[in-house]
Design an enzyme around this catalytic site. Sequence first.
Site, PDB file in Angstrom:
ATOM      1  N   ARG A  21       0.843  -1.219   0.000  1.00 18.84           N
ATOM      2  CA  ARG A  21       0.000   0.000   0.000  1.00 18.84           C
ATOM      3  C   ARG A  21       0.870   1.258   0.000  1.00 18.84           C
ATOM      4  NH1 ARG A  21      -1.357   2.719   4.840  1.00 18.84           N
ATOM      5  NH2 ARG A  21      -3.298   3.937   4.824  1.00 18.84           N
ATOM      6  N   ASP A 126      11.396 -13.756  11.050  1.00 21.60           N
ATOM      7  CA  ASP A 126      12.609 -14.223  11.743  1.00 21.60           C
ATOM      8  C   ASP A 126      13.473 -13.083  12.280  1.00 21.60           C
ATOM      9  OD1 ASP A 126      11.773 -16.728  11.167  1.00 21.60           O
ATOM     10  OD2 ASP A 126      13.126 -17.059   9.493  1.00 21.60           O
ATOM     11  N   ARG A 161       1.487 -28.295  35.209  1.00 25.15           N
ATOM     12  CA  ARG A 161       2.187 -28.974  34.112  1.00 25.15           C
ATOM     13  C   ARG A 161       3.341 -28.151  33.575  1.00 25.15           C
ATOM     14  NH1 ARG A 161      -3.182 -30.800  30.818  1.00 25.15           N
ATOM     15  NH2 ARG A 161      -3.555 -32.689  32.012  1.00 25.15           N
ATOM     16  N   MET A 168       8.588 -20.735  15.724  1.00 25.17           N
ATOM     17  CA  MET A 168       9.391 -20.625  14.496  1.00 25.17           C
ATOM     18  C   MET A 168      10.573 -19.705  14.791  1.00 25.17           C
ATOM     19  SD  MET A 168       6.722 -20.117  11.398  1.00 25.17           S
ATOM     20  CE  MET A 168       5.906 -21.504  10.632  1.00 25.17           C
ATOM     21  N   LYS A 212       6.259 -23.353  42.839  1.00 20.75           N
ATOM     22  CA  LYS A 212       5.688 -23.061  41.513  1.00 20.75           C
ATOM     23  C   LYS A 212       5.734 -24.365  40.756  1.00 20.75           C
ATOM     24  CE  LYS A 212       6.117 -18.220  40.970  1.00 20.75           C
ATOM     25  NZ  LYS A 212       6.462 -17.105  40.144  1.00 20.75           N
TER      26      LYS A 212
HETATM   27  O1  F6P Z   1      11.003 -17.671   7.298  1.00 24.74           O
HETATM   28  C1  F6P Z   1      10.015 -17.685   8.248  1.00 24.74           C
HETATM   29  C2  F6P Z   1       9.753 -19.044   8.816  1.00 24.74           C
HETATM   30  O2  F6P Z   1       8.609 -18.843   9.542  1.00 24.74           O
HETATM   31  C3  F6P Z   1      10.823 -19.683   9.689  1.00 24.74           C
HETATM   32  O3  F6P Z   1      10.904 -19.170  10.971  1.00 24.74           O
HETATM   33  C4  F6P Z   1      10.386 -21.107   9.702  1.00 24.74           C
HETATM   34  O4  F6P Z   1      11.378 -21.962  10.095  1.00 24.74           O
HETATM   35  C5  F6P Z   1       9.955 -21.296   8.292  1.00 24.74           C
HETATM   36  O5  F6P Z   1       9.466 -20.020   7.886  1.00 24.74           O
HETATM   37  C6  F6P Z   1       8.951 -22.367   8.073  1.00 24.74           C
HETATM   38  O6  F6P Z   1       8.384 -22.194   6.827  1.00 24.74           O
HETATM   39  P1  F6P Z   1       7.650 -23.307   5.969  1.00 24.74           P
HETATM   40  O7  F6P Z   1       7.183 -24.358   6.932  1.00 24.74           O
HETATM   41  O8  F6P Z   1       6.546 -22.579   5.307  1.00 24.74           O
HETATM   42  O9  F6P Z   1       8.658 -23.811   5.036  1.00 24.74           O
END
Ligand code: F6P
Length: 336
Positions: A21, A126, A161, A168, A212
């Site tokens: 945008r 990332d 638990r 990711m 805890k």
């Molecule tokens: O690049 C971003 C990201 O989310 C990474 O952190 C992750 O490891 C990867 O993509 C996973 O992507 P996909 O499962 O779509 O290949």
Amino acid sequence: MKRIAILCVGNDCPGLNAAIRAVVVKSSEVDIEVLGVKDGFEGLMKDELDVLSKANVSGILHRGGTILGTSLLIPEDEESIKTVQRKVEQYSITSLLILGGRLGARAALNLAKNNVASVLVPATIDNDLAFSDFSIGFFTAVENVKNALDVLHSTAESHHRVMIVETMGRPGGWIATVGGLTGGADYVVSSAEAFDPMDLLKKIRMRYEGHKRFSIIVVESGVKLPDDFYKSLDLSPQTPAAQAIGTFIERSFREFGVEWRYTNLGYLQRGGSPVSMDRLIATLMATRAVEMIKAAKVYHAVGMRGLTVTEVPYSETMLNVRAVEEHLRLLVKLFY
Ligand code: F6P
């Protein structure tokens, strides 16, 4: 009239639409025409591109993903680089405007070596690109992790638990560390530092002894654990790190009868409406990218240093991984 072709490269992230945008609105102000390319380089090679007007980008600011689509294909071999060169000439494109992470950076460098002009805007949850403090999408991913930890907290506490939460964000450790910090994780295991199993046990023991009886452990999906760690648990080295760590905790604390559960946040981190910080940096960097193309300052990446936009000449160092800063890693530990 100058002409920008905008495309998304690599994995999607929240805030791409805010950037698209901003590019279109800014370009219209400075008399540049924008072509929107569908599905990244795959679309460019197949002539899937069209003029983007202000009307096309109206109402997309709050939407996650990308209205253009994206793909993981980048020009690497001679033939595909030639095809991109041809398309750039055919459509009289002054410069490509690439929204992406490491894959986008690789594409930009491959093309630069063959005189195909571009400007790169960092967009990856990332947040691990060497030339920018922040990448578009990171803050929303952290928000999603923080929200998930808040939710998981109730059950962890009620059932006493250990919750193992997989995030990711490899290989820099940003999402696990900052998500863990803001979501109150009791321990973070990320690829930014070596895993110390004894330290983890010590921290959990201290929590139990301090009454805890629950813990939230964040484990980044890209973490590599040593082979002998798997061997000692009699697990295959293919077992996800998060699950191996859960097993390790259970076996180490038989005396307390610790139960653990595993949640992989997966794609719940990468989607959804971008938070304000991602909209802001997307808008700041995308408008600057247009100004740069207007001024013929191509072969540069746009970046952020704090809230200041920077212009960084292309070089191989763009591919360096920026691991999460040490002061952040230490700060998380303060709350263990
Ligand atoms: O690049 C971003 C990201 O989310 C990474 O952190 C992750 O490891 C990867 O993509 C996973 O992507 P996909 O499962 O779509 O290949």
